[in-house]
Enzyme design. Structure first.
Site, PDB file in Angstrom:
ATOM      1  CB  VAL A 187      96.931  65.076  58.891  1.00 19.32           C
ATOM      2  CG1 VAL A 187      95.758  65.960  58.526  1.00 19.32           C
ATOM      3  CG2 VAL A 187      96.401  63.643  58.839  1.00 19.32           C
ATOM      4  CG  HIS A 193      92.489  69.318  56.076  1.00 20.84           C
ATOM      5  ND1 HIS A 193      92.120  68.598  55.238  1.00 20.84           N
ATOM      6  CD2 HIS A 193      91.861  70.795  56.136  1.00 20.84           C
ATOM      7  CE1 HIS A 193      91.477  69.412  54.075  1.00 20.84           C
ATOM      8  NE2 HIS A 193      91.304  70.381  54.816  1.00 20.84           N
TER       9      HIS A 193
HETATM   10  N1  LIG Z   1      97.747  60.889  54.117  1.00 21.92           N
HETATM   11  C1  LIG Z   1      96.912  61.789  54.741  1.00 21.92           C
HETATM   12  O1  LIG Z   1      97.235  62.461  55.459  1.00 21.92           O
HETATM   13  C2  LIG Z   1      95.442  61.483  54.690  1.00 21.92           C
HETATM   14  C3  LIG Z   1      94.719  60.309  54.462  1.00 21.92           C
HETATM   15  C4  LIG Z   1      93.558  60.127  54.118  1.00 21.92           C
HETATM   16  C5  LIG Z   1      92.745  61.252  54.418  1.00 21.92           C
HETATM   17  N2  LIG Z   1      93.228  62.403  54.640  1.00 21.92           N
HETATM   18  C6  LIG Z   1      92.352  63.620  54.895  1.00 21.92           C
HETATM   19  O2  LIG Z   1      91.240  63.343  54.183  1.00 21.92           O
HETATM   20  C7  LIG Z   1      90.647  64.620  53.433  1.00 21.92           C
HETATM   21  C8  LIG Z   1      90.198  63.696  52.162  1.00 21.92           C
HETATM   22  O3  LIG Z   1      90.586  64.461  51.043  1.00 21.92           O
HETATM   23  P1  LIG Z   1      91.452  64.257  49.873  1.00 21.92           P
HETATM   24  O4  LIG Z   1      90.997  64.744  48.725  1.00 21.92           O
HETATM   25  O5  LIG Z   1      92.893  64.679  50.354  1.00 21.92           O
HETATM   26  O6  LIG Z   1      91.546  62.411  49.778  1.00 21.92           O
HETATM   27  P2  LIG Z   1      90.390  61.427  49.430  1.00 21.92           P
HETATM   28  O7  LIG Z   1      90.588  60.395  50.215  1.00 21.92           O
HETATM   29  O8  LIG Z   1      89.086  62.083  49.195  1.00 21.92           O
HETATM   30  O9  LIG Z   1      90.894  61.371  47.709  1.00 21.92           O
HETATM   31  C9  LIG Z   1      91.819  60.782  47.489  1.00 21.92           C
HETATM   32  C10 LIG Z   1      92.312  60.993  45.769  1.00 21.92           C
HETATM   33  O10 LIG Z   1      93.229  60.377  45.664  1.00 21.92           O
HETATM   34  C11 LIG Z   1      93.277  59.714  44.353  1.00 21.92           C
HETATM   35  N3  LIG Z   1      94.309  58.879  44.324  1.00 21.92           N
HETATM   36  C12 LIG Z   1      94.415  57.584  44.764  1.00 21.92           C
HETATM   37  N4  LIG Z   1      95.455  56.897  44.579  1.00 21.92           N
HETATM   38  C13 LIG Z   1      96.284  57.906  43.841  1.00 21.92           C
HETATM   39  C14 LIG Z   1      97.753  57.674  43.417  1.00 21.92           C
HETATM   40  N5  LIG Z   1      98.539  56.784  43.606  1.00 21.92           N
HETATM   41  N6  LIG Z   1      98.260  58.856  42.767  1.00 21.92           N
HETATM   42  C15 LIG Z   1      97.404  60.078  42.859  1.00 21.92           C
HETATM   43  N7  LIG Z   1      96.039  60.361  43.276  1.00 21.92           N
HETATM   44  C16 LIG Z   1      95.536  58.912  43.606  1.00 21.92           C
HETATM   45  C17 LIG Z   1      91.981  59.229  44.347  1.00 21.92           C
HETATM   46  O11 LIG Z   1      91.633  58.903  43.189  1.00 21.92           O
HETATM   47  C18 LIG Z   1      91.171  60.089  45.037  1.00 21.92           C
HETATM   48  O12 LIG Z   1      90.650  61.248  44.111  1.00 21.92           O
HETATM   49  C19 LIG Z   1      91.567  65.634  53.369  1.00 21.92           C
HETATM   50  O13 LIG Z   1      90.916  66.415  54.310  1.00 21.92           O
HETATM   51  C20 LIG Z   1      92.851  65.066  54.491  1.00 21.92           C
HETATM   52  O14 LIG Z   1      92.956  65.682  55.382  1.00 21.92           O
HETATM   53  C21 LIG Z   1      94.552  62.536  54.682  1.00 21.92           C
END
Ligand SMILES: NC(=O)c1ccc[n+]([C@@H]2O[C@H](COP(=O)([O-])OP(=O)(O)OC[C@H]3O[C@@H](n4cnc5c(N)ncnc54)[C@H](O)[C@@H]3O)[C@@H](O)[C@H]2O)c1
Ligand SMILES: [Zn+2]
Length: 250
Positions: free
Chosen positions: A108, A124
């Site tokens: 997001v 999302h």
């Molecule tokens: N940046 C954002 O917009 C953000 C941040 C946090 C959560 N979310 C939301 O949280 C929900 C969580 O689901 P999700 O699966 O996206 O996230 P998650 O937090 O569940 O998982 C994150 C994944 O990223 C991996 N990871 C960590 N560092 C990494 C790297 N440097 N390179 C590649 N992979 C790496 C981890 O091992 C983990 O499997 C989503 O629906 C999302 O909308 C979004």
């Protein structure tokens, strides 16, 4: 030969793809400094995201939920897209007119758009948009909010334009249709824990599916290849090899 080299070699042998689909999750933004939900730094004031990103939490305490989003919005405003985001934007331009492409993100944070991706499917929602709880009207809210919780011109509460846990995902049909037509699917930085996004890889029929994640996930076994690698280390070499394959035979 290391893991990435093996995948690069596999890309040389596949049929030239007609459609490449990429699914990204919080992990692609981790190296920009945006905490993932399930990693270190994901907590805020000892609340788990599952306790705040829900319609029930918002109904109970809209100000608390908005305070959490303000904290995240400020954090995200202060970071920049990283090389994995930029490589995806480069790839989209590079193969334009030669291969179908779509970028589906669970994030997001808007970093795909900021790095130049044209039309990411933001499954999302987007943290810089809000909508009126009564009328449903959307509004861009890029800057800091003067008052929490913010209100619509009609007097009703605004809520973040985000799909919360337990809510339907309006764009999932678009994403499913893209996945079911993909010859290559790349999944970067998603834990595979949040459905329905996690189900998209199972829709790819007979294509090459590649996971990039430093840790194994519940989906790892479903991929043709799974790289224990960070997004910035593996995304660009894989996209360069795919672009070469797409360009090579046309
Ligand atoms: N940046 C954002 O917009 C953000 C941040 C946090 C959560 N979310 C939301 O949280 C929900 C969580 O689901 P999700 O699966 O996206 O996230 P998650 O937090 O569940 O998982 C994150 C994944 O990223 C991996 N990871 C960590 N560092 C990494 C790297 N440097 N390179 C590649 N992979 C790496 C981890 O091992 C983990 O499997 C989503 O629906 C999302 O909308 C979004
Ligand atoms: Zn309104």
């Amino acid at each position: 030969m290391n893991q990435i080299e093996r995948v690069l070699e596999a890309i040389e042998t596949i049929a030239v793809p007609n459609r490449v689909v990429v699914l990204t999750g919080a992990g692609i933004s981790a190296e920009s400094g945006v905490p993932t939900f399930r990693g270190a730094g994901g907590l805020w004031k000892n609340y788990r995201p599952e306790e705040l990103a829900t319609p029930e939490a918002f109904a109970r305490d809209p100000r608390l939920v908005w305070e959490w989003y303000e904290w995240r919005r400020e954090l995200i405003r202060g970071v920049s897209p990283n090389d994995a985001h930029c490589a995806l934007a480069w790839f989209e331009r590079e193969i334009e007119g030669r291969c179908g492409f779509s970028l589906v993100t669970q994030n997001v944070d808007g970093l795909h758009r900021r790095s130049g991706s044209r039309e990411p499917i933001e499954l999302h929602g987007n943290i810089f948009r809000a909508r009126c709880v009564r009328e449903g009207t959307g509004i861009e809210l890029p800057g800091p909010l003067a008052e929490l919780p913010p209100r619509c011109g009609c007097g009703s509460l605004l809520r973040p334009d985000i799909v919360w846990f337990g809510e339907p995902v309006p764009l999932i049909g678009d994403a499913m249709s893209e996945a079911s037509r993909a010859d290559v699917m790349l999944v970067i930085g998603t834990s595979g824990a949040v459905y329905p996004a996690a189900g998209l890889v199972s829709l790819v029929r007979g294509g090459l599916t590649i996971e990039i994640n430093p840790d194994a996930t519940p989906l790892t076994d479903a991929f043709s290849a799974s790289l224990r690698s960070s997004a910035t280390a593996a995304t660009r070499p894989i996209l360069e090899a795919l672009a070469g394959r797409i360009g090579a035979c046309r």
